[in-house]
Design a protein around this motif. Sequence first.
Motif, short mmCIF file in Angstrom:
data_model
loop_
_atom_site.label_atom_id
_atom_site.label_comp_id
_atom_site.label_asym_id
_atom_site.label_seq_id
_atom_site.Cartn_x
_atom_site.Cartn_y
_atom_site.Cartn_z
N UNK A 8 0.81 -1.22 0.00
CA UNK A 8 0.00 0.00 0.00
C UNK A 8 0.84 1.27 0.00
N UNK A 9 2.18 1.14 0.03
CA UNK A 9 3.05 2.30 -0.07
C UNK A 9 3.20 3.12 1.19
N UNK A 10 3.12 2.49 2.36
CA UNK A 10 3.30 3.20 3.63
C UNK A 10 4.72 3.75 3.68
N UNK A 11 4.84 5.08 3.96
CA UNK A 11 6.15 5.73 3.99
C UNK A 11 6.49 6.15 5.42
N UNK A 12 7.80 6.00 5.76
CA UNK A 12 8.28 6.39 7.09
C UNK A 12 9.69 6.96 6.94
N UNK A 13 9.97 7.99 7.74
CA UNK A 13 11.30 8.63 7.77
C UNK A 13 11.64 8.94 9.21
N UNK A 14 12.87 8.62 9.61
CA UNK A 14 13.26 8.80 11.00
C UNK A 14 14.21 9.99 11.16
N UNK A 15 14.02 10.69 12.27
CA UNK A 15 14.83 11.84 12.64
C UNK A 15 15.34 11.58 14.05
N UNK A 16 16.64 11.83 14.29
CA UNK A 16 17.19 11.71 15.64
C UNK A 16 17.60 13.10 16.09
N UNK A 17 17.06 13.51 17.24
CA UNK A 17 17.35 14.82 17.84
C UNK A 17 18.05 14.57 19.16
N UNK A 18 19.19 15.25 19.37
CA UNK A 18 19.91 15.18 20.65
C UNK A 18 19.49 16.36 21.50
N UNK A 19 18.90 16.08 22.66
CA UNK A 19 18.46 17.15 23.54
C UNK A 19 19.67 17.83 24.17
N UNK A 20 19.48 19.08 24.56
CA UNK A 20 20.57 19.84 25.18
C UNK A 20 20.19 20.10 26.63
N UNK A 21 20.53 19.13 27.48
CA UNK A 21 20.25 19.21 28.90
C UNK A 21 21.40 18.57 29.66
N UNK A 45 21.82 15.70 30.97
CA UNK A 45 22.07 14.36 30.44
C UNK A 45 21.41 14.27 29.07
N UNK A 46 22.12 14.68 28.00
CA UNK A 46 21.52 14.70 26.65
C UNK A 46 21.00 13.33 26.23
N UNK A 47 19.87 13.35 25.56
CA UNK A 47 19.23 12.13 25.09
C UNK A 47 19.11 12.17 23.58
N UNK A 48 19.36 11.04 22.92
CA UNK A 48 19.14 10.91 21.48
C UNK A 48 17.73 10.37 21.30
N UNK A 49 16.83 11.21 20.83
CA UNK A 49 15.42 10.86 20.69
C UNK A 49 15.12 10.58 19.21
N UNK A 50 14.64 9.37 18.92
CA UNK A 50 14.27 9.01 17.55
C UNK A 50 12.79 9.35 17.37
N UNK A 51 12.51 10.15 16.35
CA UNK A 51 11.14 10.57 16.05
C UNK A 51 10.83 10.12 14.63
N UNK A 52 9.70 9.47 14.46
CA UNK A 52 9.35 9.01 13.11
C UNK A 52 8.28 9.91 12.51
N UNK A 53 8.43 10.14 11.22
CA UNK A 53 7.47 10.90 10.43
C UNK A 53 6.88 9.94 9.41
N UNK A 54 5.56 9.94 9.27
CA UNK A 54 4.92 8.97 8.38
C UNK A 54 4.10 9.67 7.29
N UNK A 55 3.94 8.93 6.17
CA UNK A 55 3.16 9.34 5.01
C UNK A 55 3.60 10.72 4.51
N UNK A 56 2.69 11.70 4.38
CA UNK A 56 3.04 13.00 3.81
C UNK A 56 3.94 13.83 4.73
N UNK A 57 4.01 13.50 6.01
CA UNK A 57 4.85 14.25 6.96
C UNK A 57 6.34 13.98 6.74
N UNK A 58 6.69 12.93 5.97
CA UNK A 58 8.11 12.65 5.69
C UNK A 58 8.76 13.81 4.94
#
Length: 124
Positions: free
Chosen positions: A19-32, A34-47
């Motif tokens: 069905x053509x499901x689309x996904x794109x991942x973004x990793x953001x490192x917080x600035x605090x 104890x920095x955290x690498x947060x993986x955020x996924x964007x799907x369909x048209x949000x990619x």
Amino acid sequence: MEVQGKIKLIDETKTFGSNGFRKRELVVTTEEQYPQDIMIEFVQDKTELLNSFQVGQNVKVSINLRGREWTNPQGEVKYFNSIQGWRVEALDASVSSNMPPMPPEDAFEPANDLNEDDHDDLPF
């Protein structure tokens, strides 16, 4: 909810299934502390929202937390969480616009001859 930090990784858009499901991942490192690498996924048209951003840029990402239940073939119930992004905003003015950065304060000469009695900036 929002996550702020520096972009560490922008993955390519991946397509799954017939069905053509689309996904794109973004990793953001917080600035605090104890920095955290947060993986955020964007799907369909949000990619496509990630096309105008690059690694190293400071961003604010609007997110939704998603959870789902899954029963494996052995009948065990498992729970999964995901972080889905739906908006990305640049936080660096110099990166997000074409304006040059502001020179440091010591690059300007002080106004030593300013007389407050002669100075009237009111328009009337």
